[in-house]
Design a protein around this motif. Structure first.
Motif, PDB file in Angstrom:
ATOM      1  N   ASN A  58       0.860  -1.181   0.000  1.00 58.42           N
ATOM      2  CA  ASN A  58       0.000   0.000   0.000  1.00 58.42           C
ATOM      3  C   ASN A  58       0.896   1.230   0.000  1.00 58.42           C
ATOM      4  OD1 ASN A  58       0.972   0.130   2.693  1.00 58.42           O
ATOM      5  ND2 ASN A  58      -0.812  -1.013   3.434  1.00 58.42           N
ATOM      6  N   LEU A  59       0.291   2.405   0.031  1.00 56.27           N
ATOM      7  CA  LEU A  59       1.065   3.642   0.001  1.00 56.27           C
ATOM      8  C   LEU A  59       1.810   3.874   1.307  1.00 56.27           C
ATOM      9  CD1 LEU A  59      -1.466   5.949  -1.874  1.00 56.27           C
ATOM     10  CD2 LEU A  59       0.615   4.905  -2.789  1.00 56.27           C
ATOM     11  N   ALA A  60       1.261   3.379   2.403  1.00 58.08           N
ATOM     12  CA  ALA A  60       1.960   3.487   3.680  1.00 58.08           C
ATOM     13  C   ALA A  60       3.268   2.699   3.629  1.00 58.08           C
ATOM     14  CB  ALA A  60       1.073   2.967   4.808  1.00 58.08           C
ATOM     15  N   ASP A  61       3.231   1.535   3.002  1.00 64.95           N
ATOM     16  CA  ASP A  61       4.426   0.715   2.842  1.00 64.95           C
ATOM     17  C   ASP A  61       5.473   1.467   2.025  1.00 64.95           C
ATOM     18  OD1 ASP A  61       6.030  -1.554   3.037  1.00 64.95           O
ATOM     19  OD2 ASP A  61       5.171  -2.481   1.250  1.00 64.95           O
ATOM     20  N   LEU A  62       5.019   2.117   0.964  1.00 62.32           N
ATOM     21  CA  LEU A  62       5.922   2.921   0.133  1.00 62.32           C
ATOM     22  C   LEU A  62       6.546   4.054   0.944  1.00 62.32           C
ATOM     23  CD1 LEU A  62       5.300   4.219  -3.461  1.00 62.32           C
ATOM     24  CD2 LEU A  62       5.871   5.842  -1.677  1.00 62.32           C
ATOM     25  N   ALA A  63       5.728   4.742   1.732  1.00 62.96           N
ATOM     26  CA  ALA A  63       6.217   5.894   2.492  1.00 62.96           C
ATOM     27  C   ALA A  63       7.282   5.478   3.500  1.00 62.96           C
ATOM     28  CB  ALA A  63       5.059   6.587   3.201  1.00 62.96           C
ATOM     29  N   VAL A  64       7.056   4.344   4.180  1.00 59.40           N
ATOM     30  CA  VAL A  64       8.027   3.869   5.162  1.00 59.40           C
ATOM     31  C   VAL A  64       9.301   3.413   4.467  1.00 59.40           C
ATOM     32  CG1 VAL A  64       8.491   2.111   6.912  1.00 59.40           C
ATOM     33  CG2 VAL A  64       6.260   3.233   6.822  1.00 59.40           C
ATOM     34  N   TRP A  65       9.161   2.689   3.356  1.00 65.17           N
ATOM     35  CA  TRP A  65      10.354   2.256   2.611  1.00 65.17           C
ATOM     36  C   TRP A  65      11.161   3.454   2.138  1.00 65.17           C
ATOM     37  CZ3 TRP A  65      12.070   3.361  -2.278  1.00 65.17           C
ATOM     38  CH2 TRP A  65      13.170   2.613  -2.725  1.00 65.17           C
ATOM     39  N   ARG A  66      10.482   4.447   1.636  1.00 65.53           N
ATOM     40  CA  ARG A  66      11.175   5.649   1.159  1.00 65.53           C
ATOM     41  C   ARG A  66      11.938   6.315   2.293  1.00 65.53           C
ATOM     42  NH1 ARG A  66      10.258  11.533   2.116  1.00 65.53           N
ATOM     43  NH2 ARG A  66      10.628  12.630   0.158  1.00 65.53           N
ATOM     44  N   HIS A  67      11.316   6.426   3.450  1.00 64.29           N
ATOM     45  CA  HIS A  67      11.962   7.040   4.608  1.00 64.29           C
ATOM     46  C   HIS A  67      13.221   6.272   5.009  1.00 64.29           C
ATOM     47  CE1 HIS A  67      12.352   8.987   8.537  1.00 64.29           C
ATOM     48  NE2 HIS A  67      12.445   7.778   9.069  1.00 64.29           N
ATOM     49  N   MET A  68      13.119   4.950   5.057  1.00 66.46           N
ATOM     50  CA  MET A  68      14.253   4.144   5.461  1.00 66.46           C
ATOM     51  C   MET A  68      15.334   4.087   4.391  1.00 66.46           C
ATOM     52  SD  MET A  68      13.457   3.451   8.456  1.00 66.46           S
ATOM     53  CE  MET A  68      14.914   2.445   8.755  1.00 66.46           C
ATOM     54  N   SER A  69      14.930   4.053   3.135  1.00 72.04           N
ATOM     55  CA  SER A  69      15.924   3.953   2.061  1.00 72.04           C
ATOM     56  C   SER A  69      16.774   5.210   1.966  1.00 72.04           C
ATOM     57  CB  SER A  69      15.234   3.684   0.720  1.00 72.04           C
ATOM     58  OG  SER A  69      14.489   4.804   0.283  1.00 72.04           O
ATOM     59  N   ARG A 109     -10.281   8.651 -10.264  1.00 71.20           N
ATOM     60  CA  ARG A 109     -10.003   9.537  -9.133  1.00 71.20           C
ATOM     61  C   ARG A 109      -9.054   8.886  -8.130  1.00 71.20           C
ATOM     62  NH1 ARG A 109     -14.908  12.504  -6.151  1.00 71.20           N
ATOM     63  NH2 ARG A 109     -14.969  13.426  -8.261  1.00 71.20           N
ATOM     64  N   ASP A 110      -9.187   7.582  -7.905  1.00 67.58           N
ATOM     65  CA  ASP A 110      -8.294   6.909  -6.963  1.00 67.58           C
ATOM     66  C   ASP A 110      -6.846   6.953  -7.448  1.00 67.58           C
ATOM     67  OD1 ASP A 110     -10.325   6.352  -5.239  1.00 67.58           O
ATOM     68  OD2 ASP A 110     -10.543   4.248  -5.802  1.00 67.58           O
ATOM     69  N   LEU A 111      -6.647   6.807  -8.754  1.00 65.69           N
ATOM     70  CA  LEU A 111      -5.293   6.880  -9.293  1.00 65.69           C
ATOM     71  C   LEU A 111      -4.721   8.274  -9.091  1.00 65.69           C
ATOM     72  CD1 LEU A 111      -2.946   5.612 -10.863  1.00 65.69           C
ATOM     73  CD2 LEU A 111      -4.092   6.314 -12.986  1.00 65.69           C
ATOM     74  N   ASP A 112      -5.543   9.283  -9.298  1.00 66.18           N
ATOM     75  CA  ASP A 112      -5.091  10.656  -9.083  1.00 66.18           C
ATOM     76  C   ASP A 112      -4.676  10.862  -7.624  1.00 66.18           C
ATOM     77  OD1 ASP A 112      -5.178  13.566 -10.397  1.00 66.18           O
ATOM     78  OD2 ASP A 112      -5.965  13.734  -8.360  1.00 66.18           O
ATOM     79  N   THR A 113      -5.490  10.362  -6.705  1.00 65.41           N
ATOM     80  CA  THR A 113      -5.154  10.490  -5.280  1.00 65.41           C
ATOM     81  C   THR A 113      -3.857   9.764  -4.951  1.00 65.41           C
ATOM     82  OG1 THR A 113      -7.481  10.692  -4.644  1.00 65.41           O
ATOM     83  CG2 THR A 113      -5.942   9.990  -2.937  1.00 65.41           C
ATOM     84  N   ALA A 114      -3.695   8.563  -5.496  1.00 64.29           N
ATOM     85  CA  ALA A 114      -2.497   7.772  -5.218  1.00 64.29           C
ATOM     86  C   ALA A 114      -1.233   8.477  -5.697  1.00 64.29           C
ATOM     87  CB  ALA A 114      -2.613   6.396  -5.870  1.00 64.29           C
ATOM     88  N   VAL A 115      -1.281   9.033  -6.893  1.00 65.92           N
ATOM     89  CA  VAL A 115      -0.097   9.702  -7.443  1.00 65.92           C
ATOM     90  C   VAL A 115       0.205  10.982  -6.668  1.00 65.92           C
ATOM     91  CG1 VAL A 115       0.914  10.751  -9.512  1.00 65.92           C
ATOM     92  CG2 VAL A 115      -0.454   8.676  -9.716  1.00 65.92           C
ATOM     93  N   ARG A 116      -0.831  11.666  -6.224  1.00 56.89           N
ATOM     94  CA  ARG A 116      -0.620  12.857  -5.382  1.00 56.89           C
ATOM     95  C   ARG A 116       0.127  12.479  -4.104  1.00 56.89           C
ATOM     96  NH1 ARG A 116      -4.264  17.247  -6.254  1.00 56.89           N
ATOM     97  NH2 ARG A 116      -4.509  17.575  -4.014  1.00 56.89           N
ATOM     98  N   ILE A 117      -0.308  11.392  -3.469  1.00 57.85           N
ATOM     99  CA  ILE A 117       0.355  10.947  -2.239  1.00 57.85           C
ATOM    100  C   ILE A 117       1.786  10.509  -2.529  1.00 57.85           C
ATOM    101  CG2 ILE A 117       0.329   9.224  -0.398  1.00 57.85           C
ATOM    102  CD1 ILE A 117      -2.719   9.198  -0.598  1.00 57.85           C
ATOM    103  N   MET A 118       1.989   9.812  -3.652  1.00 59.83           N
ATOM    104  CA  MET A 118       3.327   9.336  -4.000  1.00 59.83           C
ATOM    105  C   MET A 118       4.315  10.474  -4.198  1.00 59.83           C
ATOM    106  SD  MET A 118       2.473   6.212  -6.635  1.00 59.83           S
ATOM    107  CE  MET A 118       4.201   5.936  -7.012  1.00 59.83           C
TER     108      MET A 118
END
Length: 281
Positions: A58-69, A109-118
């Motif tokens: 999920n996007l939370a997983d991405l955010a944590v990986w990005r922080h650690m990487s 719309r969900d794709l737009d939201t996801a890319v905004r968060i990314m």
């Protein structure tokens, strides 16, 4: 040091936006499927781009990986560069994330939201205290669920550059995210990657010029890459070209604006002009 890297036998002459440079690819010791693209610019900047492919739950997983990487990969990049060029004396100044969304369960719309968060995944992470990875992930998952329920607003710093029916793209100070919808009409990875590389190189150079002035010194003036040269480069990357497509122009504007290059370039030009030797006619 950049000149020595450019002369390295494995370097290949390259050009981005009319700016000459040299480039090579290095294997990434920590992932056989990843690689590091090293681009050296003769005005004294080296940009290392780590290209990896990942799947996230999920996007939370991405955010944590990005922080650690960002914590782990920065010294790894430095170690890799020093293993090839031992005379490198400085360390990487910063890390910018660029995301290319190849596959996802979202659309419309969900794709737009996801890319905004990314484009600004740190917005999902807590900023206070010293949370463990488990606490960081738990908090990010709560923030992500809230974003899906109530929407995600990253403020005025988020700039859209996608084209309806073709792509979804957003840029921010934190990073850039892009999702091709119609792959045959969307941007290609190298188009985005190359322009981001050039902008980061120019940003780093302008930043160094400003830092030198703030330290009470004149920035070094190389006639080859003085204020006239920088003025020309600034014009080439900021001025619309008649043959550019809409999405290329939108991408370039978004990257330039969110990196603040549009204001940094004129400032650096003025500082270099002030430091340049006075010509006697």
């Amino acid at each position: 040091m950049a000149d020595q890297i450019i002369r390295w036998p494995e370097m290949i002459a390259y050009s981005i936006g009319g700016v000459d440079c040299a480039r090579t690819k290095l294997p990434w010791p920590h992932d056989p499927h990843a690689l590091v693209i090293v681009t050296a610019f003769p005005f004294g900047v080296v940009v290392a781009e780590l290209r990896e492919t990942h799947t996230f739950a999920n996007l939370a997983d991405l955010a944590v990986w990005r922080h650690m990487s960002y914590v782990t990969d920065r010294p790894r990049i430095e170690a890799l560069l020093r293993s090839v060029w031992p005379s490198i004396s400085s360390s990487p100044e910063y890390v910018l994330g660029t995301w290319w969304l190849a596959q996802s369960p979202w659309n419309d719309r969900d794709l737009d939201t996801a890319v905004r968060i990314m484009s600004t995944p740190s917005a999902l992470l807590r900023r206070q205290g010293e949370p463990t990875i488990e606490q960081l992930r738990a908090g990010a998952e709560i923030a992500e669920r809230t974003a899906w329920q109530t929407g995600f607003e990253a403020g005025n710093g988020l700039v859209e550059f996608g084209v309806p029916g073709v792509s979804v793209g957003y840029a921010s100070w934190s990073g850039v995210a892009y999702a091709p919808v119609a792959a045959d009409r969307a941007l290609q990875p190298d188009e985005l990657g190359d322009f981001e590389t050039l902008c980061q190189a120019l940003w780093s150079w302008c930043h160094n010029i400003n830092a030198t002035v703030e330290a009470g010194e004149d920035p070094p003036v190389d006639p080859t890459y003085g204020w006239r040269w920088l003025r020309g480069v600034g014009s080439r990357i900021t001025r619309p070209r008649p043959t550019e497509t809409r999405q290329v122009r939108a991408m370039r504007d978004a990257v330039i604006d969110t990196s603040e290059l549009r204001t940094m370039l004129p400032t650096a030009i003025d500082l270099l002009r002030d430091a340049a030797p006075t010509r006697i006619l």
